[in-house]
Design a protein around this motif. Structure first.
Motif, PDB file in Angstrom:
ATOM      1  N   ARG A 251       2.340  -0.189 -14.708  1.00  0.00           N
ATOM      2  CA  ARG A 251       3.063  -0.824 -15.800  1.00  0.00           C
ATOM      3  C   ARG A 251       4.324  -0.023 -16.069  1.00  0.00           C
TER       4      ARG A 251
ATOM      5  N   ASP B 130       0.830  -1.207   0.000  1.00  0.00           N
ATOM      6  CA  ASP B 130       0.000   0.000   0.000  1.00  0.00           C
ATOM      7  C   ASP B 130       0.864   1.255   0.000  1.00  0.00           C
TER       8      ASP B 130
ATOM      9  N   ASP C 277      -6.379   4.739 -13.325  1.00  0.00           N
ATOM     10  CA  ASP C 277      -5.797   5.186 -12.059  1.00  0.00           C
ATOM     11  C   ASP C 277      -4.985   6.452 -12.199  1.00  0.00           C
TER      12      ASP C 277
ATOM     13  N   LEU D 248       2.259   1.565  -3.663  1.00  0.00           N
ATOM     14  CA  LEU D 248       1.308   2.071  -4.645  1.00  0.00           C
ATOM     15  C   LEU D 248       0.959   3.534  -4.372  1.00  0.00           C
TER      16      LEU D 248
ATOM     17  N   LYS E  60       3.933  -7.712  -8.376  1.00  0.00           N
ATOM     18  CA  LYS E  60       2.539  -7.944  -7.996  1.00  0.00           C
ATOM     19  C   LYS E  60       1.626  -6.854  -8.538  1.00  0.00           C
ATOM     20  N   LEU E  61       2.068  -5.597  -8.417  1.00  0.00           N
ATOM     21  CA  LEU E  61       1.250  -4.490  -8.904  1.00  0.00           C
ATOM     22  C   LEU E  61       1.074  -4.552 -10.423  1.00  0.00           C
ATOM     23  N   ARG E  62       2.134  -4.971 -11.119  1.00  0.00           N
ATOM     24  CA  ARG E  62       2.011  -5.112 -12.580  1.00  0.00           C
ATOM     25  C   ARG E  62       1.054  -6.236 -12.934  1.00  0.00           C
ATOM     26  N   SER E  63       1.134  -7.358 -12.221  1.00  0.00           N
ATOM     27  CA  SER E  63       0.258  -8.487 -12.529  1.00  0.00           C
ATOM     28  C   SER E  63      -1.207  -8.148 -12.267  1.00  0.00           C
ATOM     29  N   ARG E  64      -1.454  -7.231 -11.351  1.00  0.00           N
ATOM     30  CA  ARG E  64      -2.825  -6.810 -11.060  1.00  0.00           C
ATOM     31  C   ARG E  64      -3.287  -5.675 -11.971  1.00  0.00           C
ATOM     32  N   GLY E  65      -2.400  -5.209 -12.819  1.00  0.00           N
ATOM     33  CA  GLY E  65      -2.761  -4.131 -13.732  1.00  0.00           C
ATOM     34  C   GLY E  65      -2.812  -2.763 -13.092  1.00  0.00           C
ATOM     35  N   LEU E  66      -2.234  -2.625 -11.904  1.00  0.00           N
ATOM     36  CA  LEU E  66      -2.274  -1.344 -11.206  1.00  0.00           C
ATOM     37  C   LEU E  66      -1.172  -0.401 -11.662  1.00  0.00           C
TER      38      LEU E  66
END
Length: 241
Positions: free
Chosen positions: A223, A166, A236, A169, A215-221
């Motif tokens: 790139r 958190d 976002d 991000l 992890k953030l890339r795999s969730r699409g948050l």
């Protein structure tokens, strides 16, 4: 010394002309210098700095113990007998972009240092009373510092998050909101930022940041594109007016 020619009232009400006069004044008084990428910018407390072009990276340098001790008294004796037990630790504090001011505050045991984050970064320096030459520009500088203060409060709120992912991000979102540029389907930071620098900013390690970025890339948050520029997808990304 002050510039012999003061801006007229009409010029003072037009930011672009005022900024150009500041640049001309800085060049005339040898108060402007251009730095290469990652070159240290010599700064000291009590002066005002303006980024004319490029980007400045601010970092905090603190002296930390290289070897822990079981008691404070033992540690104090060891420190006095062997100063080499203290090693510098660097923490990333943020960027200052073109057209923005910054100043340095000294507070032991911390020191603030600045570096050119990109090549050909130009910085102007002056004394605070030099701003009396341009009253309108002085108000702009103070407004910019107030905005920076508000952003730092958001930064502190982000760093208060319990989970590292958190904090990560939130940190990326704040940077992109402030410095991001439009790209395909979102906004990207215009400069690279290493995972070690990110880790130092959010109180984590390079290895952890690398894992959580995945992890953030795999969730699409988030790139990346180009030379590992960090991007937020359109959903976002900060909205433009």
């Amino acid at each position: 010394m002050y510039s012999s020619s003061m801006p007229s009232e009409s010029e003072a009400s037009r930011p672009f002309l005022t900024w150009q006069r500041v640049i001309d004044w800085a060049q005339e008084h040898y108060r402007c210098r251009t730095f290469s990428k990652d070159e240290k910018i010599p700064v000291r407390p009590g002066l005002l700095y303006l980024v004319q072009r490029g980007s400045v990276r601010l970092v905090s340098i603190s002296q930390v113990s290289a070897t822990a001790s079981s008691t404070a008294s033992r540690f104090t004796r060891r420190r006095e007998s062997n100063p080499n037990l203290w090693t510098p630790e660097e923490a990333f504090l943020g960027f200052v972009g073109a057209g923005q001011p910054f100043e340095i505050v000294a507070q032991s045991p911390f020191t603030i240092q600045s570096y050119a984050h990109v090549d050909k970064t130009s910085v102007i320096w002056m004394y605070w009373h030099d701003l009396d030459n341009w009253p309108h520009f002085r108000r702009e500088v103070m407004d910019a510092f107030r905005y920076q203060h508000q952003r730092k409060l958001l930064w502190l709120s982000t760093l208060g998050q319990r989970r590292t992912i958190d904090r990560l991000l939130g940190f990326i979102t704040l940077l992109v909101e402030e410095h991001g540029e439009p790209c395909d389907n979102g906004y990207c930071l215009p400069w690279t930022l290493t995972h070690a620098q990110i880790g130092s900013a959010i109180g984590s390690t390079r290895v952890t940041v690398t894992r959580l970025m995945g992890k953030l890339r795999s969730r699409g948050l988030i790139r990346t594109q180009g030379d590992n520029l960090i991007c937020l997808p359109a959903s976002d990304a900060p909205k433009t007016e």
